[in-house]
Write an enzyme that holds these catalytic residues in place. Structure first.
Site, PDB file in Angstrom:
ATOM      1  N   ARG A  37       9.442   3.550   7.100  1.00 47.31           N
ATOM      2  CA  ARG A  37      10.156   4.736   6.366  1.00 47.31           C
ATOM      3  C   ARG A  37      11.177   4.032   5.496  1.00 47.31           C
ATOM      4  O   ARG A  37      12.004   4.299   5.137  1.00 47.31           O
ATOM      5  CB  ARG A  37      10.193   6.268   6.492  1.00 47.31           C
ATOM      6  N   HIS A  67       7.501  -6.752  10.510  1.00 45.48           N
ATOM      7  CA  HIS A  67       6.848  -5.899   9.074  1.00 45.48           C
ATOM      8  C   HIS A  67       7.996  -5.777   8.473  1.00 45.48           C
ATOM      9  O   HIS A  67       8.545  -4.715   9.090  1.00 45.48           O
ATOM     10  CB  HIS A  67       5.784  -6.300   9.272  1.00 45.48           C
ATOM     11  N   TYR A  70       6.855  -0.338   5.240  1.00 48.84           N
ATOM     12  CA  TYR A  70       5.706  -1.191   3.830  1.00 48.84           C
ATOM     13  C   TYR A  70       6.638   0.134   2.325  1.00 48.84           C
ATOM     14  O   TYR A  70       5.757   0.134   1.446  1.00 48.84           O
ATOM     15  CB  TYR A  70       4.549  -0.489   4.288  1.00 48.84           C
ATOM     16  N   HIS A 107       5.037  -5.822   2.560  1.00 47.81           N
ATOM     17  CA  HIS A 107       4.336  -5.989   0.840  1.00 47.81           C
ATOM     18  C   HIS A 107       5.328  -6.284  -0.412  1.00 47.81           C
ATOM     19  O   HIS A 107       5.793  -5.777  -0.692  1.00 47.81           O
ATOM     20  CB  HIS A 107       3.407  -4.705   0.804  1.00 47.81           C
ATOM     21  N   GLU A 142       2.244 -10.136   1.766  1.00 46.42           N
ATOM     22  CA  GLU A 142       0.986  -9.980   2.549  1.00 46.42           C
ATOM     23  C   GLU A 142       0.000  -9.816   0.842  1.00 46.42           C
ATOM     24  O   GLU A 142       0.025  -9.473   0.234  1.00 46.42           O
ATOM     25  CB  GLU A 142       1.429  -9.057   2.900  1.00 46.42           C
ATOM     26  N   ASP A 176      -4.910 -10.628   4.772  1.00 45.37           N
ATOM     27  CA  ASP A 176      -5.195  -9.349   5.689  1.00 45.37           C
ATOM     28  C   ASP A 176      -6.754  -8.964   5.225  1.00 45.37           C
ATOM     29  O   ASP A 176      -6.592  -9.099   4.135  1.00 45.37           O
ATOM     30  CB  ASP A 176      -4.325  -8.103   5.118  1.00 45.37           C
ATOM     31  N   HIS A 179      -7.203  -6.058   3.634  1.00 43.03           N
ATOM     32  CA  HIS A 179      -7.182  -6.297   2.687  1.00 43.03           C
ATOM     33  C   HIS A 179      -8.079  -6.408   1.600  1.00 43.03           C
ATOM     34  O   HIS A 179      -8.181  -6.453   0.097  1.00 43.03           O
ATOM     35  CB  HIS A 179      -5.332  -6.155   2.148  1.00 43.03           C
ATOM     36  N   HIS A 211      -3.688 -10.888   9.365  1.00 39.78           N
ATOM     37  CA  HIS A 211      -4.192  -9.543  10.019  1.00 39.78           C
ATOM     38  C   HIS A 211      -5.001  -9.856   9.752  1.00 39.78           C
ATOM     39  O   HIS A 211      -6.508  -9.411   8.989  1.00 39.78           O
ATOM     40  CB  HIS A 211      -3.371  -8.868   8.931  1.00 39.78           C
ATOM     41  N   ASP A 224      -7.775   0.434   1.649  1.00 44.79           N
ATOM     42  CA  ASP A 224      -6.641  -0.116   2.827  1.00 44.79           C
ATOM     43  C   ASP A 224      -6.796   1.060   3.623  1.00 44.79           C
ATOM     44  O   ASP A 224      -6.763   1.392   3.939  1.00 44.79           O
ATOM     45  CB  ASP A 224      -5.209  -0.384   2.219  1.00 44.79           C
ATOM     46  N   HIS A 226      -7.878   0.855   7.792  1.00 43.52           N
ATOM     47  CA  HIS A 226      -8.042  -1.090   8.794  1.00 43.52           C
ATOM     48  C   HIS A 226      -9.059   0.487   9.582  1.00 43.52           C
ATOM     49  O   HIS A 226      -9.031   1.032   9.950  1.00 43.52           O
ATOM     50  CB  HIS A 226      -6.724  -0.456   9.535  1.00 43.52           C
ATOM     51  N   GLU A 256      -4.647  -5.023  13.336  1.00 35.31           N
ATOM     52  CA  GLU A 256      -3.578  -3.677  13.053  1.00 35.31           C
ATOM     53  C   GLU A 256      -4.833  -2.550  12.684  1.00 35.31           C
ATOM     54  O   GLU A 256      -4.399  -2.071  11.516  1.00 35.31           O
ATOM     55  CB  GLU A 256      -3.024  -4.490  11.486  1.00 35.31           C
TER      56      GLU A 256
HETATM   57 ZN    ZN Z   1      -3.409  -2.519   5.604  1.00 35.48          ZN
HETATM   58 FE    FE Z   2      -1.983  -6.237   6.859  1.00 33.62          FE
HETATM   59 FE    FE Z   3       1.186  -4.774   5.611  1.00 30.46          FE
END
Ligand code: ZN
Ligand code: FE
Ligand code: FE
Length: 276
Positions: A37, A67, A70, A107, A142, A176, A179, A211, A224, A226, A256
């Site tokens: 967050r 990373h 997000y 992202h 990404e 990814d 993605h 990814h 999106d 996974h 991931e």
């Molecule tokens: Zn994702």
């Molecule tokens: Fe990813």
């Molecule tokens: Fe990501």
């Protein structure tokens, strides 16, 4: 040899992640720089960072991936949101210099109704405000699924961002698999075609990491979500072709997938076997 690892929790510090990776037979890994967050990062312990650097070198790890949270949005509609994203990313990059030469993935952002073109402009401006000539970290854009107003669902959008960055040698791309499939690229039926398209639009030399995820949804779904390897719409065969592809051999692959540590260990072992 395949370089593969998974996303790990950073709650016990840097060196603990390195040891965890070794237990999983990984030679790369990813972690969030702070809670997803985007709150304050905990105090960095230089000795802990140095211990990780030693471990990475001694065990010949491929680059690891930090990373960004997000929730950061370099192209948010409000100036204070964009400023918060810039400040947080600049702080992350300063901290990354304690683990030199690794990757920082983020992202690109969501344009929240301002339009893709405006989003691209704001993302490039944000990067130009925070990239430093002396930094050793490579910042990765990404590839996104294109859900909502996400920027980066098309290779052309990433290319436009890269074209506007004043220090392009500090930038790369992380692909990814969930993605790009959700974004409409047919990595199941035509992996060579997708990689040829990536090369034509962005350039394969810019591709720095993968990814490796299955997807709960079919190609083009823009969702999106996974899935574990072999449990989703991409499937083990297509993911095997990815880890075996000659153009991707030197890259770090990072899982991931929705797993706890034993599940990650099993997927790492499975993909190492598939890659042989
Ligand atoms: Zn994702
Ligand atoms: Fe990813
Ligand atoms: Fe990501």
């Amino acid at each position: 040899m395949l370089h593969i690892g998974c996303h790990l929790s950073s709650s016990k510090g840097f060196a603990a992640m390195g040891r965890q990776a070794l237990e999983l037979q990984a030679d790369t890994f990813q972690f969030f720089t702070r809670n997803p967050r985007g709150s304050r990062a905990k105090e960095l312990d230089p000795a802990d960072a140095a211990a990780l650097c030693t471990l990475l070198r001694e065990h010949q790890f491929a680059p690891i991936i930090a990373h960004a949270p997000y929730t950061l949005n370099l192209c948010g509609a409000e100036a204070h949101n964009r400023g918060f994203a810039r400040d947080t990313m600049a702080d992350d990059l300063a901290r990354m210099e304690h683990i030199p030469g690794q990757y920082y993935n983020f992202h690109p952002g969501s344009h929240v109704g301002q339009g893709t073109e405006a989003g691209i402009t704001l993302i490039a401006e944000g990067l130009n405000a925070i990239l430093r000539p002396e930094q050793t970290t490579t910042v990765l854009l990404e590839t996104m699924a294109g859900k909502g107003s996400e920027v980066g669902g098309r290779f052309e959008e990433l290319r436009e961002i890269l074209d506007r960055v004043e220090l392009p040698e500090k930038m790369g791309v992380c692909l990814d698999t969930c993605h790009v499939s959700d974004g409409g690229y047919d990595i199941i039926g035509d992996l060579d075609g997708v990689l040829t398209e990536f090369d034509r639009v962005i350039g394969l030399s810019r591709l720095k990491a993968i990814h490796l995820n299955d997807s709960k949804n079919p190609i083009g779904a823009r969702k999106d979500r996974h899935a574990c390897i072999g449990d989703g719409c991409i499937g083990l065969e297509a993911l095997t072709r990815i880890v075996r592809h000659p153009a991707l051999q030197t890259l770090p692959f990072c899982l991931e997938t929705p797993n706890e540590l034993p599940g990650y260990a099993a997927e790492i072992a499975l993909m190492r076997k598939q890659a042989e």
